[in-house]
Design a protein around this motif. Structure first.
Motif, mmCIF file in Angstrom:
data_model
loop_
_atom_site.group_PDB
_atom_site.id
_atom_site.type_symbol
_atom_site.label_atom_id
_atom_site.label_comp_id
_atom_site.label_asym_id
_atom_site.label_seq_id
_atom_site.Cartn_x
_atom_site.Cartn_y
_atom_site.Cartn_z
ATOM 1 N N ARG A 21 -6.572 -4.582 -1.683
ATOM 2 C CA ARG A 21 -6.412 -3.120 -1.567
ATOM 3 C C ARG A 21 -5.184 -2.771 -0.737
ATOM 4 O O ARG A 21 -4.412 -1.875 -1.091
ATOM 5 N N LYS A 24 -2.063 -3.483 -2.714
ATOM 6 C CA LYS A 24 -1.883 -2.416 -3.701
ATOM 7 C C LYS A 24 -1.289 -1.168 -3.043
ATOM 8 O O LYS A 24 -0.378 -0.531 -3.585
ATOM 9 N N GLU A 25 -1.774 -0.844 -1.856
ATOM 10 C CA GLU A 25 -1.255 0.316 -1.120
ATOM 11 C C GLU A 25 0.205 0.114 -0.743
ATOM 12 O O GLU A 25 1.032 1.022 -0.874
#
Length: 367
Positions: A21, A24-25
């Motif tokens: 995550r 991805k950020e």
């Protein structure tokens, strides 16, 4: 945090989704971002084998040693490559990509480097992405040194596959590669018939959705990556990019003040600056001078450029105190080799860029 944990335990299953995550950020995409246990070249191979079939036509922008790697990969997997060549130190113009796509409407992919680190040149990623976005071809970007050193709007520019590497702006040792995959790319993967096993991204995604990796992961590197991503998120990816761009700008200014010639003046990269050795001098002597006199590491040229250029990186943790020292060292090395140098001239150029940047930030803060 422990230096290692077993990868088939709840400890890892809690950690891994968080890392994905955060990755991805930091990539800045709504698409999937996956991790391979490999160098960046492994993810480049995955971007071929997962999305193409033998004989598929691709357009490759080749402007250096890493562009040549795309050509080698296309040949290895028997793709039909239309190669757009640019001289070392130059890049392929977006107009040439557009013309190639118009002439080859059956093209399945456009492959290129964001930053060609062998020459210190940068492609116009935004323009190439937007041109490719209008077609059925995938836009596939080797951003191993581009991520964290130059703006990359993955979703906005239509970058379907973007590859990164752990040892560059992500600031941990080599051994992990990252690959973002768009919905358009996943759709094309449904008809891709090239063989794959270890780099099967569908399998990797299926396992990642469960909080696990498809194969034995490099757990120690993933633990290190988790900490690096926390740092990047706290700093801000835009600030990491800004730092690289300022360092590159200051390095170019210093080189010119010292009477040196930039190798890629028309499309300079912000991940690395390539500088020509003074006439009659082998750049290997400059590289050795940094190592032997100061314990510093810079890079020689690659392939036909070995001995002709030296390259200074601006990735990750590098900052202005590093650059002040590096340019001062360069002045001493050049002087020791009989090159006329006015001590402090290059350092002053770096100081000016730094002072101007600080002043600009202070003005912005007042507003």
């Amino acid at each position: 945090m422990a230096s290692d944990i077993h990868h088939r335990t709840q400890d890892f299953i809690k950690l891994y989704p968080t890392v994905l995550r955060d990755l991805k950020e930091v990539f800045g995409t709504q698409g999937d971002v996956l991790i391979t246990v490999s160098s960046g070249t492994g993810a480049l191979e995955a971007s071929i084998t997962n999305f193409f079939s033998e004989g598929d036509k691709v357009v490759i922008c080749c402007a250096g040693k890493f562009g040549e790697r795309w050509v080698e990969l296309a040949k290895a997997f028997r793709l039909n490559a239309v190669v757009l060549m640019a001289e070392y130190g130059s890049v392929v113009a977006p107009a040439a990509v557009e013309a190639a796509l118009n002439e080859n409407p059956d093209t399945k992919g456009v492959l290129f480097q964001a930053s060609e680190t062998s020459t210190g040149a940068a492609h116009d990623v935004k323009a190439i992405g937007e041109i490719t976005k209008k077609t059925g071809a995938l836009c596939i970007v080797d951003a191993i040194t581009g991520l964290g050193t130059m703006p990359l709007d993955i979703d906005g520019w239509g970058l379907d596959i973007v590859v990164g590497g752990s040892q560059k702006a992500f600031m941990i040792p080599p051994g992990l590669a990252f690959i973002s995959v768009s919905a358009k790319a996943w759709a094309q993967s449904a008809s891709a018939k090239l063989p794959r096993l270890y780099f099967d991204l569908k399998k990797e995604k299926k396992m990642a959705d469960k909080g696990e990796s498809a194969w034995t992961p490099n757990v120690s590197h993933i633990l290190a990556l988790a900490e690096a991503l926390k740092y990047i998120k706290e700093l801000g990816m835009d600030k990491l990019v800004e730092n690289a761009q300022l360092l590159a700008k200051a390095t170019r200014a210093a080189a010119l003040e010292l009477g040196l010639e930039l190798f890629a003046p028309d499309a300079p990269s912000s991940s690395v600056t390539a500088i020509k050795a003074p006439k009659g001098m082998d750049s290997s002597d400059i590289v050795k001078g940094f190592r032997n006199q100061f314990g510093s590491v810079i890079a020689n040229g690659q392939g036909t450029m070995k001995g002709q250029i030296f390259r200074i990186a601006h990735l990750g943790y590098f900052d202005f105190p590093d650059l002040f020292a590096m340019v001062a060292e360069l002045e001493i090395i050049l002087h020791s080799k009989g090159i006329p140098v006015e001590f402090g001239k290059g350092v002053a150029a770096v100081q000016r860029v730094y002072a101007e940047a600080v002043s600009a930030k202070e003005v912005a803060a007042v507003k």
